[in-house]
Design a protein around this motif. Structure first.
Motif, PDB file in Angstrom:
ATOM      1  N   GLY A  52      50.460  41.381  11.263  1.00 32.21           N
ATOM      2  CA  GLY A  52      49.715  42.632  11.348  1.00 32.21           C
ATOM      3  C   GLY A  52      50.604  43.844  11.151  1.00 32.21           C
ATOM      4  O   GLY A  52      50.229  44.799  10.462  1.00 32.21           O
ATOM      5  N   SER A  53      51.804  43.810  11.743  1.00 30.18           N
ATOM      6  CA  SER A  53      52.738  44.925  11.583  1.00 30.18           C
ATOM      7  C   SER A  53      53.185  45.060  10.137  1.00 30.18           C
ATOM      8  O   SER A  53      53.326  46.180   9.616  1.00 30.18           O
ATOM      9  CB  SER A  53      53.953  44.714  12.495  1.00 30.18           C
ATOM     10  N   TRP A  54      53.393  43.911   9.479  1.00 28.98           N
ATOM     11  CA  TRP A  54      53.785  43.958   8.066  1.00 28.98           C
ATOM     12  C   TRP A  54      52.685  44.566   7.216  1.00 28.98           C
ATOM     13  O   TRP A  54      52.959  45.367   6.318  1.00 28.98           O
ATOM     14  CB  TRP A  54      54.103  42.546   7.580  1.00 28.98           C
ATOM     15  N   GLN A  55      51.429  44.247   7.501  1.00 22.03           N
ATOM     16  CA  GLN A  55      50.321  44.836   6.758  1.00 22.03           C
ATOM     17  C   GLN A  55      50.228  46.344   7.009  1.00 22.03           C
ATOM     18  O   GLN A  55      49.899  47.112   6.101  1.00 22.03           O
ATOM     19  CB  GLN A  55      49.007  44.156   7.127  1.00 22.03           C
ATOM     20  N   LEU A  56      50.525  46.777   8.229  1.00 24.22           N
ATOM     21  CA  LEU A  56      50.529  48.214   8.506  1.00 24.22           C
ATOM     22  C   LEU A  56      51.611  48.916   7.699  1.00 24.22           C
ATOM     23  O   LEU A  56      51.382  50.008   7.153  1.00 24.22           O
ATOM     24  CB  LEU A  56      50.743  48.464  10.001  1.00 24.22           C
ATOM     25  N   ARG A  57      52.788  48.300   7.604  1.00 22.82           N
ATOM     26  CA  ARG A  57      53.858  48.902   6.803  1.00 22.82           C
ATOM     27  C   ARG A  57      53.454  48.982   5.335  1.00 22.82           C
ATOM     28  O   ARG A  57      53.718  49.976   4.664  1.00 22.82           O
ATOM     29  CB  ARG A  57      55.153  48.107   6.962  1.00 22.82           C
ATOM     30  N   GLU A  90      43.448  50.788   2.383  1.00 26.88           N
ATOM     31  CA  GLU A  90      42.375  50.314   3.251  1.00 26.88           C
ATOM     32  C   GLU A  90      42.343  48.794   3.348  1.00 26.88           C
ATOM     33  O   GLU A  90      42.009  48.240   4.403  1.00 26.88           O
ATOM     34  CB  GLU A  90      41.033  50.829   2.749  1.00 26.88           C
ATOM     35  N   ARG A  91      42.689  48.122   2.253  1.00 28.02           N
ATOM     36  CA  ARG A  91      42.701  46.656   2.285  1.00 28.02           C
ATOM     37  C   ARG A  91      43.755  46.146   3.269  1.00 28.02           C
ATOM     38  O   ARG A  91      43.514  45.201   4.027  1.00 28.02           O
ATOM     39  CB  ARG A  91      42.975  46.129   0.885  1.00 28.02           C
ATOM     40  N   HIS A  92      44.916  46.782   3.265  1.00 28.93           N
ATOM     41  CA  HIS A  92      45.982  46.359   4.177  1.00 28.93           C
ATOM     42  C   HIS A  92      45.627  46.669   5.633  1.00 28.93           C
ATOM     43  O   HIS A  92      45.958  45.890   6.534  1.00 28.93           O
ATOM     44  CB  HIS A  92      47.295  47.043   3.793  1.00 28.93           C
ATOM     45  N   TYR A 113      43.429  43.862   6.714  1.00 26.54           N
ATOM     46  CA  TYR A 113      44.197  42.652   7.001  1.00 26.54           C
ATOM     47  C   TYR A 113      44.934  42.779   8.331  1.00 26.54           C
ATOM     48  O   TYR A 113      45.017  41.823   9.115  1.00 26.54           O
ATOM     49  CB  TYR A 113      45.189  42.382   5.876  1.00 26.54           C
ATOM     50  N   ALA A 114      45.504  43.968   8.587  1.00 23.12           N
ATOM     51  CA  ALA A 114      46.225  44.177   9.844  1.00 23.12           C
ATOM     52  C   ALA A 114      45.285  43.995  11.036  1.00 23.12           C
ATOM     53  O   ALA A 114      45.645  43.345  12.035  1.00 23.12           O
ATOM     54  CB  ALA A 114      46.852  45.569   9.865  1.00 23.12           C
ATOM     55  N   PHE A 115      44.091  44.565  10.950  1.00 20.71           N
ATOM     56  CA  PHE A 115      43.119  44.406  12.029  1.00 20.71           C
ATOM     57  C   PHE A 115      42.800  42.922  12.254  1.00 20.71           C
ATOM     58  O   PHE A 115      42.682  42.464  13.401  1.00 20.71           O
ATOM     59  CB  PHE A 115      41.849  45.186  11.697  1.00 20.71           C
ATOM     60  N   THR A 116      42.676  42.163  11.166  1.00 19.51           N
ATOM     61  CA  THR A 116      42.374  40.735  11.287  1.00 19.51           C
ATOM     62  C   THR A 116      43.485  39.999  12.013  1.00 19.51           C
ATOM     63  O   THR A 116      43.229  39.189  12.924  1.00 19.51           O
ATOM     64  CB  THR A 116      42.164  40.127   9.885  1.00 19.51           C
ATOM     65  N   TRP A 117      44.739  40.257  11.616  1.00 23.36           N
ATOM     66  CA  TRP A 117      45.865  39.561  12.265  1.00 23.36           C
ATOM     67  C   TRP A 117      45.972  39.936  13.744  1.00 23.36           C
ATOM     68  O   TRP A 117      46.227  39.075  14.597  1.00 23.36           O
ATOM     69  CB  TRP A 117      47.165  39.885  11.546  1.00 23.36           C
ATOM     70  N   PHE A 175      43.394  38.052  15.641  1.00 21.14           N
ATOM     71  CA  PHE A 175      43.807  36.667  15.878  1.00 21.14           C
ATOM     72  C   PHE A 175      44.759  36.576  17.073  1.00 21.14           C
ATOM     73  O   PHE A 175      44.668  35.647  17.882  1.00 21.14           O
ATOM     74  CB  PHE A 175      44.488  36.105  14.626  1.00 21.14           C
ATOM     75  N   ALA A 176      45.673  37.540  17.176  1.00 25.19           N
ATOM     76  CA  ALA A 176      46.602  37.539  18.321  1.00 25.19           C
ATOM     77  C   ALA A 176      45.833  37.685  19.632  1.00 25.19           C
ATOM     78  O   ALA A 176      46.128  36.994  20.621  1.00 25.19           O
ATOM     79  CB  ALA A 176      47.616  38.665  18.165  1.00 25.19           C
ATOM     80  N   ALA A 177      44.851  38.583  19.653  1.00 26.00           N
ATOM     81  CA  ALA A 177      44.055  38.768  20.866  1.00 26.00           C
ATOM     82  C   ALA A 177      43.248  37.511  21.183  1.00 26.00           C
ATOM     83  O   ALA A 177      43.096  37.132  22.354  1.00 26.00           O
ATOM     84  CB  ALA A 177      43.126  39.974  20.698  1.00 26.00           C
ATOM     85  N   VAL A 178      42.737  36.836  20.151  1.00 22.57           N
ATOM     86  CA  VAL A 178      41.975  35.603  20.368  1.00 22.57           C
ATOM     87  C   VAL A 178      42.857  34.516  20.962  1.00 22.57           C
ATOM     88  O   VAL A 178      42.428  33.760  21.844  1.00 22.57           O
ATOM     89  CB  VAL A 178      41.342  35.141  19.036  1.00 22.57           C
ATOM     90  N   VAL A 179      44.099  34.419  20.497  1.00 23.51           N
ATOM     91  CA  VAL A 179      45.025  33.426  21.054  1.00 23.51           C
ATOM     92  C   VAL A 179      45.251  33.678  22.536  1.00 23.51           C
ATOM     93  O   VAL A 179      45.218  32.746  23.360  1.00 23.51           O
ATOM     94  CB  VAL A 179      46.355  33.448  20.276  1.00 23.51           C
TER      95      VAL A 179
END
Length: 251
Positions: A27-32, A212-214, A217-221, A224-228
């Motif tokens: 997620g951090s990589w997608q934000l960058r 916006e696409r990135h 993707y960041a929100f999705t990752w 997933f972390a919150a779901v784990v």
């Protein structure tokens, strides 16, 4: 009803931490990447306002995030052109027209993207204007070729007998082989006007994912972390019930 926690095993803790860490890193990589794309689009929006340079200078100074504005003289090859199909601009389907351009100063020839041409209401191909004859002075962005995406099938350029040839992606190596001549590894995105109105749309933008696409993707990752974490908590929680009250036999 009281909640009690099971003591998690070390393996479970490690697995949870690895999963959360991996998703947070992604997620951090997608934000960058989103921030890089924002800077890229902002720079590209003002690219036509920069001071133009000679083509030779642009060839030495261009990099992955910079598209110099160039002034170049040369002649168009009137017999060879390529039509990049399946293009969309502002919701309209159409094509991009690429012509071969030979610089007067020498060096490899270039493909010039002369602009977008929309199909008509019936979906028929537009007319492909011939390039102007004689020595031309072009102002253009010296940019990478458009991205190819996922290639499904080939262009089969040598099998096409008529010009201009239609292509579904711009592979400069394939086109150079088809032409039998060397091509510059970049293309020119023409920004100067033709001598007459030929219907080209030249609203250039980077052929990359938008910021916006990135962010999506960041929100999705991160989700997933919150779901784990939530799944780990649910799996290690158990409900303890109070002992039932003893009741006497009814009389």
């Amino acid at each position: 009803m009281a909640d009690r926690w099971r003591r998690p095993r070390v393996f479970g803790i490690v697995l949870m931490l690895v999963g959360v860490g991996a998703f947070v890193l992604l997620g951090s990589w997608q934000l960058r990447r989103a921030h890089e794309k924002e800077a890229l689009f902002a720079a590209y929006a003002h690219a036509a306002e920069q001071a133009p340079v000679k083509l030779a200078q642009a060839r030495h100074s261009a990099d992955a995030t910079r598209w110099p504005l160039v002034d170049v003289e040369g002649t168009f090859d009137p017999g060879h052109a390529y039509v990049l199909d399946d293009q969309v601009r502002d919701g309209r389907a159409g094509v991009m027209l690429f012509n071969v351009f030979v610089p007067s100063a020498g060096g490899d020839a270039l493909l010039v993207n002369r602009g977008f041409l929309a199909r008509d209401m019936r979906g028929d191909s537009p007319q492909f204007p011939a390039p102007p004859a004689g020595v031309q002075h072009l102002r253009a962005l010296y940019a990478p070729p458009p991205g190819a995406g996922i290639r499904l099938g080939g262009n089969a350029l040598p099998a096409q007998a008529n010009w201009p040839k239609t292509t579904i992606y711009v592979d400069l190596g394939e086109i150079a082989t088809d032409l039998g001549r060397r091509l510059d590894p970049r293309v020119l995105l023409q920004v100067s006007a033709d001598s007459e109105n030929r219907g080209f749309v030249r609203n250039w933008k980077p052929e990359v994912f938008p910021p916006e696409r990135h962010y999506g993707y960041a929100f999705t990752w991160f989700t997933f972390a919150a779901v784990v974490v939530a799944t780990f908590a649910i799996l290690h929680r158990r409900n303890g019930r109070s002992r039932p009250i003893a009741r006497g036999n009814p009389r």
